[in-house]
Scaffold this motif. Sequence first.
Motif, PDB file in Angstrom:
ATOM      1  N   LEU A  52       0.854  -1.180   0.000  1.00  0.00           N
ATOM      2  CA  LEU A  52       0.000   0.000   0.000  1.00  0.00           C
ATOM      3  C   LEU A  52       0.893   1.235   0.000  1.00  0.00           C
ATOM      4  N   GLU A  53       0.936   1.950  -1.097  1.00  0.00           N
ATOM      5  CA  GLU A  53       1.717   3.187  -1.158  1.00  0.00           C
ATOM      6  C   GLU A  53       0.954   4.261  -0.398  1.00  0.00           C
ATOM      7  N   ALA A  54       1.606   4.893   0.564  1.00  0.00           N
ATOM      8  CA  ALA A  54       0.930   5.830   1.463  1.00  0.00           C
ATOM      9  C   ALA A  54       0.254   6.975   0.730  1.00  0.00           C
ATOM     10  N   GLU A  55       0.850   7.415  -0.382  1.00  0.00           N
ATOM     11  CA  GLU A  55       0.256   8.542  -1.101  1.00  0.00           C
ATOM     12  C   GLU A  55      -1.029   8.165  -1.834  1.00  0.00           C
ATOM     13  N   ASP A  56      -1.316   6.861  -1.930  1.00  0.00           N
ATOM     14  CA  ASP A  56      -2.488   6.387  -2.668  1.00  0.00           C
ATOM     15  C   ASP A  56      -3.589   5.829  -1.777  1.00  0.00           C
ATOM     16  N   ILE A  57      -3.485   5.979  -0.445  1.00  0.00           N
ATOM     17  CA  ILE A  57      -4.484   5.394   0.439  1.00  0.00           C
ATOM     18  C   ILE A  57      -5.175   6.474   1.263  1.00  0.00           C
ATOM     19  N   GLU A  58      -6.174   6.065   2.034  1.00  0.00           N
ATOM     20  CA  GLU A  58      -6.967   7.000   2.847  1.00  0.00           C
ATOM     21  C   GLU A  58      -6.082   7.673   3.899  1.00  0.00           C
ATOM     22  N   HIS A  59      -6.320   8.978   4.089  1.00  0.00           N
ATOM     23  CA  HIS A  59      -5.568   9.765   5.078  1.00  0.00           C
ATOM     24  C   HIS A  59      -6.539  10.561   5.931  1.00  0.00           C
ATOM     25  N   SER A  60      -6.219  10.757   7.191  1.00  0.00           N
ATOM     26  CA  SER A  60      -7.065  11.604   8.032  1.00  0.00           C
ATOM     27  C   SER A  60      -6.542  13.031   8.057  1.00  0.00           C
ATOM     28  N   GLY A  63      -0.384  15.637   3.963  1.00  0.00           N
ATOM     29  CA  GLY A  63      -0.316  15.907   2.542  1.00  0.00           C
ATOM     30  C   GLY A  63       0.839  15.169   1.900  1.00  0.00           C
ATOM     31  N   MET A  64       0.849  15.170   0.572  1.00  0.00           N
ATOM     32  CA  MET A  64       1.919  14.544  -0.189  1.00  0.00           C
ATOM     33  C   MET A  64       3.210  15.309   0.090  1.00  0.00           C
ATOM     34  N   TYR A  65       4.246  14.566   0.422  1.00  0.00           N
ATOM     35  CA  TYR A  65       5.552  15.196   0.609  1.00  0.00           C
ATOM     36  C   TYR A  65       6.081  15.580  -0.759  1.00  0.00           C
ATOM     37  N   HIS A  66       6.945  16.580  -0.836  1.00  0.00           N
ATOM     38  CA  HIS A  66       7.397  17.086  -2.133  1.00  0.00           C
ATOM     39  C   HIS A  66       8.153  16.066  -2.971  1.00  0.00           C
ATOM     40  N   ASP A  67       8.584  14.934  -2.370  1.00  0.00           N
ATOM     41  CA  ASP A  67       9.247  13.887  -3.174  1.00  0.00           C
ATOM     42  C   ASP A  67       8.241  13.105  -4.025  1.00  0.00           C
ATOM     43  N   GLY A  68       6.944  13.278  -3.743  1.00  0.00           N
ATOM     44  CA  GLY A  68       5.905  12.601  -4.511  1.00  0.00           C
ATOM     45  C   GLY A  68       5.751  11.131  -4.201  1.00  0.00           C
ATOM     46  N   ASN A  69       6.541  10.610  -3.261  1.00  0.00           N
ATOM     47  CA  ASN A  69       6.531   9.171  -2.956  1.00  0.00           C
ATOM     48  C   ASN A  69       6.175   8.861  -1.516  1.00  0.00           C
ATOM     49  N   SER A  70       5.793   9.844  -0.750  1.00  0.00           N
ATOM     50  CA  SER A  70       5.441   9.579   0.650  1.00  0.00           C
ATOM     51  C   SER A  70       4.398  10.586   1.100  1.00  0.00           C
ATOM     52  N   TRP A  71       3.798  10.268   2.231  1.00  0.00           N
ATOM     53  CA  TRP A  71       2.761  11.112   2.816  1.00  0.00           C
ATOM     54  C   TRP A  71       3.258  11.605   4.160  1.00  0.00           C
ATOM     55  N   VAL A  72       3.116  12.903   4.417  1.00  0.00           N
ATOM     56  CA  VAL A  72       3.531  13.445   5.707  1.00  0.00           C
ATOM     57  C   VAL A  72       2.280  13.716   6.546  1.00  0.00           C
ATOM     58  N   LEU A  73       2.276  13.135   7.737  1.00  0.00           N
ATOM     59  CA  LEU A  73       1.228  13.425   8.725  1.00  0.00           C
ATOM     60  C   LEU A  73       1.784  14.563   9.582  1.00  0.00           C
ATOM     61  N   TRP A  74       1.263  15.781   9.406  1.00  0.00           N
ATOM     62  CA  TRP A  74       1.818  16.933  10.108  1.00  0.00           C
ATOM     63  C   TRP A  74       1.078  17.253  11.400  1.00  0.00           C
ATOM     64  N   THR A  75       0.122  16.401  11.713  1.00  0.00           N
ATOM     65  CA  THR A  75      -0.533  16.436  13.014  1.00  0.00           C
ATOM     66  C   THR A  75      -0.966  15.000  13.321  1.00  0.00           C
ATOM     67  N   ASN A  76      -1.396  14.741  14.532  1.00  0.00           N
ATOM     68  CA  ASN A  76      -1.819  13.372  14.872  1.00  0.00           C
ATOM     69  C   ASN A  76      -2.890  12.915  13.892  1.00  0.00           C
ATOM     70  N   GLY A  77      -2.701  11.732  13.320  1.00  0.00           N
ATOM     71  CA  GLY A  77      -3.643  11.224  12.335  1.00  0.00           C
ATOM     72  C   GLY A  77      -3.162   9.883  11.793  1.00  0.00           C
ATOM     73  N   TYR A  78      -3.783   9.425  10.700  1.00  0.00           N
ATOM     74  CA  TYR A  78      -3.479   8.084  10.207  1.00  0.00           C
ATOM     75  C   TYR A  78      -3.514   8.020   8.688  1.00  0.00           C
ATOM     76  N   VAL A  79      -2.920   6.938   8.192  1.00  0.00           N
ATOM     77  CA  VAL A  79      -3.082   6.471   6.809  1.00  0.00           C
ATOM     78  C   VAL A  79      -3.574   5.034   6.930  1.00  0.00           C
ATOM     79  N   GLN A  80      -4.511   4.626   6.067  1.00  0.00           N
ATOM     80  CA  GLN A  80      -5.050   3.271   6.158  1.00  0.00           C
ATOM     81  C   GLN A  80      -5.743   2.891   4.864  1.00  0.00           C
ATOM     82  N   ARG A  81      -5.989   1.582   4.709  1.00  0.00           N
ATOM     83  CA  ARG A  81      -6.712   1.095   3.529  1.00  0.00           C
ATOM     84  C   ARG A  81      -7.299  -0.275   3.819  1.00  0.00           C
ATOM     85  N   ASP A  82      -8.429  -0.572   3.175  1.00  0.00           N
ATOM     86  CA  ASP A  82      -9.031  -1.903   3.261  1.00  0.00           C
ATOM     87  C   ASP A  82      -8.205  -2.878   2.419  1.00  0.00           C
TER      88      ASP A  82
END
Length: 181
Positions: A52-60, A63-82
């Motif tokens: 599961l690539e983080a940039e392609d799944i549900e986020h609470s 945002g997308m980090y400027h490298d385009g390959n990761s997701w930055v959680l800049w406050t308490n939250g989650y990434v997840q997928r079924d």
Amino acid sequence: YEFTEELTAGNHIIGAQFTNDYYSHPHNRDLIVDKIEIYLVEEIIEPFEAVLEAEDIEHSTGGMYHDGNSWVLWTNGYVQRDVDLPSHGVYKIVVTARGPNANGWPIMKLRINNELGQSVTVDSGAFQAYEFTETLEAGVQTIGAQFMNDYYSPPFNRDLYVDKIEIYLIEEIIEPFEAVL
């Protein structure tokens, strides 16, 4: 007598066939069957892997980090997928993440079906793999990672960067099977 046969899942007709009947008075060759017992000896495990690539799944949040390959959680939250898991078993879940030490390292928890589980300190500014092991049921499960300890006090800013979540079946749990006909 014992026989071993590889069968697919589903309905099968199983029986014994007598193929060498003989009768010549007073001799009579018959086959008498008391019972047929069937046991699951070994189930064949199909390999299972999900990435599961983080940039392609549900986020609470985040945002997308400027490298385009990761997701930055800049406050308490989650990434997840079924994920549709093929069987009841033990799964290795690997979260590739990083974060800055800003008055402490980020804390990340495994998230299964919106419940928080095992915790790890993400103690690297470079992406590293953090492994978890969970026993999960077959079927659709929501799997993710949660950022737990946001901190911001300039010039310090603690965020969690997630690259991907990998899921591997490492041991299938086989329910006992036995049939007596």
